[in-house]
Design an enzyme around this catalytic site. Structure first.
Site, short mmCIF file in Angstrom:
data_model
loop_
_atom_site.label_atom_id
_atom_site.label_comp_id
_atom_site.label_asym_id
_atom_site.label_seq_id
_atom_site.Cartn_x
_atom_site.Cartn_y
_atom_site.Cartn_z
N HIS A 18 5.59 -3.53 -12.88
CA HIS A 18 6.92 -3.43 -13.49
C HIS A 18 7.38 -4.86 -13.76
CE1 HIS A 18 10.97 -2.32 -14.41
NE2 HIS A 18 11.49 -2.53 -13.20
N TYR A 55 0.85 -1.19 0.00
CA TYR A 55 0.00 0.00 0.00
C TYR A 55 0.89 1.25 0.00
CZ TYR A 55 -4.37 2.52 0.94
OH TYR A 55 -5.48 3.33 0.84
N SER A 66 2.22 -3.38 9.63
CA SER A 66 2.52 -2.34 8.64
C SER A 66 1.78 -1.05 8.97
CB SER A 66 2.13 -2.84 7.25
OG SER A 66 1.92 -1.74 6.39
P1 NAD Z 1 6.55 1.56 -2.35
O1 NAD Z 1 7.90 1.37 -1.77
O2 NAD Z 1 5.98 2.92 -2.42
O3 NAD Z 1 5.49 0.68 -1.55
C1 NAD Z 1 5.71 -0.66 -1.22
C2 NAD Z 1 4.66 -1.18 -0.25
O4 NAD Z 1 5.00 -2.52 0.10
C3 NAD Z 1 4.55 -0.41 1.07
O5 NAD Z 1 3.19 -0.38 1.47
C4 NAD Z 1 5.34 -1.28 2.06
O6 NAD Z 1 4.90 -1.15 3.39
C5 NAD Z 1 5.01 -2.66 1.53
N1 NAD Z 1 5.99 -3.68 1.87
C6 NAD Z 1 7.36 -3.54 1.89
N2 NAD Z 1 7.93 -4.70 2.25
C7 NAD Z 1 6.91 -5.59 2.44
C8 NAD Z 1 6.85 -6.96 2.83
N3 NAD Z 1 7.98 -7.63 3.09
N4 NAD Z 1 5.63 -7.56 2.93
C9 NAD Z 1 4.50 -6.87 2.68
N5 NAD Z 1 4.49 -5.56 2.32
C10 NAD Z 1 5.68 -4.93 2.21
O7 NAD Z 1 6.57 0.87 -3.80
P2 NAD Z 1 6.08 1.48 -5.20
O8 NAD Z 1 6.98 2.60 -5.60
O9 NAD Z 1 4.62 1.68 -5.15
O10 NAD Z 1 6.43 0.26 -6.18
C11 NAD Z 1 5.61 -0.88 -6.28
C12 NAD Z 1 5.75 -1.46 -7.68
O11 NAD Z 1 5.26 -0.52 -8.63
C13 NAD Z 1 7.18 -1.77 -8.09
O12 NAD Z 1 7.16 -2.93 -8.90
C14 NAD Z 1 7.58 -0.56 -8.92
O13 NAD Z 1 8.60 -0.83 -9.86
C15 NAD Z 1 6.26 -0.27 -9.62
N6 NAD Z 1 6.08 1.08 -10.13
C16 NAD Z 1 6.31 2.16 -9.32
C17 NAD Z 1 6.10 3.44 -9.81
C18 NAD Z 1 6.31 4.66 -8.92
O14 NAD Z 1 6.24 5.77 -9.44
N7 NAD Z 1 6.52 4.54 -7.61
C19 NAD Z 1 5.65 3.64 -11.13
C20 NAD Z 1 5.38 2.51 -11.92
C21 NAD Z 1 5.60 1.25 -11.40
MG MG Z 2 11.55 1.79 -12.56
#
Ligand code: NAD
Ligand code: MG
Ligand code: MG
Ligand code: MG
Ligand code: MG
Ligand code: MG
Length: 331
Positions: A108, A25, A51
């Site tokens: 991704h 999240y 979390s």
């Molecule tokens: P983020 O770091 O913002 O969020 C990750 C979430 O996972 C958090 O809620 C965290 O608490 C939770 N988490 C972390 N470790 C965990 C665990 N061991 N068990 C359960 N939950 C856990 O991540 P994000 O930037 O949203 O990226 C998520 C995906 O989206 C990735 O594959 C990324 O490449 C992709 N993506 C991100 C963006 C961006 O702009 N941030 C854009 C396109 C794609």
């Molecule tokens: Mg990237």
């Protein structure tokens, strides 16, 4: 031009009555979960016990489960964890619940393309990757708009994988702006290349080198900061709004002449050769191996580089100057 798909091309009914689990999240997770919920979908959130995000998700009216429970209950599982933790969480908490007919989705392609996650053959594996950060995915949706997204099918067990991915893209608002089909390989390789060469690696190296050159030559760090970092945003906003032409139109002729004649000396044949080398390292999996091993060994290099970068003089100057901007804003 590549074909774009819009609202009329996608059928949300394919997800009606299905349970969609958003695992994680964070930036993307909160946006996908809330947009899908507002699109009338049945959404649950999977998080690890304790979390901090769980409170936020519940306050927004979402039901939160442990990752394992969410994966068990869901028909469609979207993995929005940091890329480097996906493999471990997938193995222990998601894979055991991937029964026939389910959909496993990513934003991704890294873990699928580089085989960190190897799903069973009787499920669909798709990608919906918004081309913007999560807060923008959420904000535009609330405004009745959307952020363009890429979608891809890695594995089609049901015969419906592509339509289901497009339906999901519609649910998060992507088809309002337009979605474009790609492959896991293309998305993964171009995403890594873009962030390494242009957006993150290239840009920060350019800013730092310009700043260092001016400071070493005796100019005031504050002035160097304004010229080499602060004004980047003003220029980039113009480029995003109207291409290079709009930016060049609005800068002085002096700046424009300097752009044409000096820019190609900064990004020259040697730089382009290095770009091709970096692309090759991505294509061969060399970068992926390095990143995976770095994480497996407890991130020693990653941590050291983060510390060293945080100590760069440009950060200290920036902190002082930005405090001044916010004081100006409040006044
Ligand atoms: P983020 O770091 O913002 O969020 C990750 C979430 O996972 C958090 O809620 C965290 O608490 C939770 N988490 C972390 N470790 C965990 C665990 N061991 N068990 C359960 N939950 C856990 O991540 P994000 O930037 O949203 O990226 C998520 C995906 O989206 C990735 O594959 C990324 O490449 C992709 N993506 C991100 C963006 C961006 O702009 N941030 C854009 C396109 C794609
Ligand atoms: Mg990237
Ligand atoms: Mg980060
Ligand atoms: Mg990207
Ligand atoms: Mg200037
Ligand atoms: Mg001009």
């Amino acid at each position: 031009m590549a074909r774009m798909y819009y609202d009329a091309d996608a059928n949300l009914d394919l997800l009606a009555g299905k349970t969609i689990a958003i695992i994680g999240y964070g930036s993307q997770g909160h946006a996908h979960a809330l947009n899908l919920k507002d699109s009338g979908m049945n959404v649950i959130v999977g998080l690890y016990p304790g979390s901090k995000s769980a409170i936020k998700a519940k306050e927004s009216g979402l039901t939160v489960y442990a990752v394992e429970e969410a994966a068990k209950r869901a028909d469609f599982i979207m993995v929005l964890l940091p890329d480097e933790v996906q493999k471990t969480v997938y193995k222990s908490e998601i894979e055991p619940h991937l029964t026939e007919g389910k959909v496993l989705a990513f934003a991704h392609g890294f873990n699928i393309h580089f085989a960190q996650v190897v799903p069973p053959s009787n499920i669909d594996v798709v990608m919906i990757a918004p081309k913007g950060p999560g807060h923008l995915v959420r904000r535009t949706y609330e405004q009745g708009e959307g952020v363009p997204a890429l979608f891809a099918v890695f594995q089609d067990a049901s015969g419906q994988a592509r339509d289901r991915a497009m339906a999901y893209a519609k649910g998060i608002g992507g088809t309002r702006a337009g979605i474009l089909e790609t492959t896991f390989r293309e998305e993964t390789e171009t995403d890594l290349f873009g962030e390494q060469v242009v957006l993150c690696g290239g840009l920060t190296a350019l800013i730092k080198s310009g700043f260092e050159t001016l400071v070493e030559a005796g100019y005031q760090p504050e002035v160097a900061y304004f010229e080499c970092l602060h004004e980047v945003k003003l220029i980039v906003d113009l480029i995003v709004e109207g291409g290079l032409a709009k930016m060049r139109d609005s800068i002085s002729n002096t700046a424009e002449y300097g752009d044409f004649t000096r820019g190609p000396r900064i990004v020259n044949d040697q730089t382009r050769a290095e770009m091709r080398k970096i692309l090759y390292e991505i294509q061969t999996g060399q970068f992926a191996r390095e990143f995976v091993l770095e994480n497996q060994s407890g991130k020693p290099g990653f941590t050291a580089m983060r510390r060293r970068e945080a100590e760069h003089p440009i950060e200290a100057v920036g902190k002082d100057l930005r405090a001044m901007f916010s004081w100006l804003k409040k006044a």
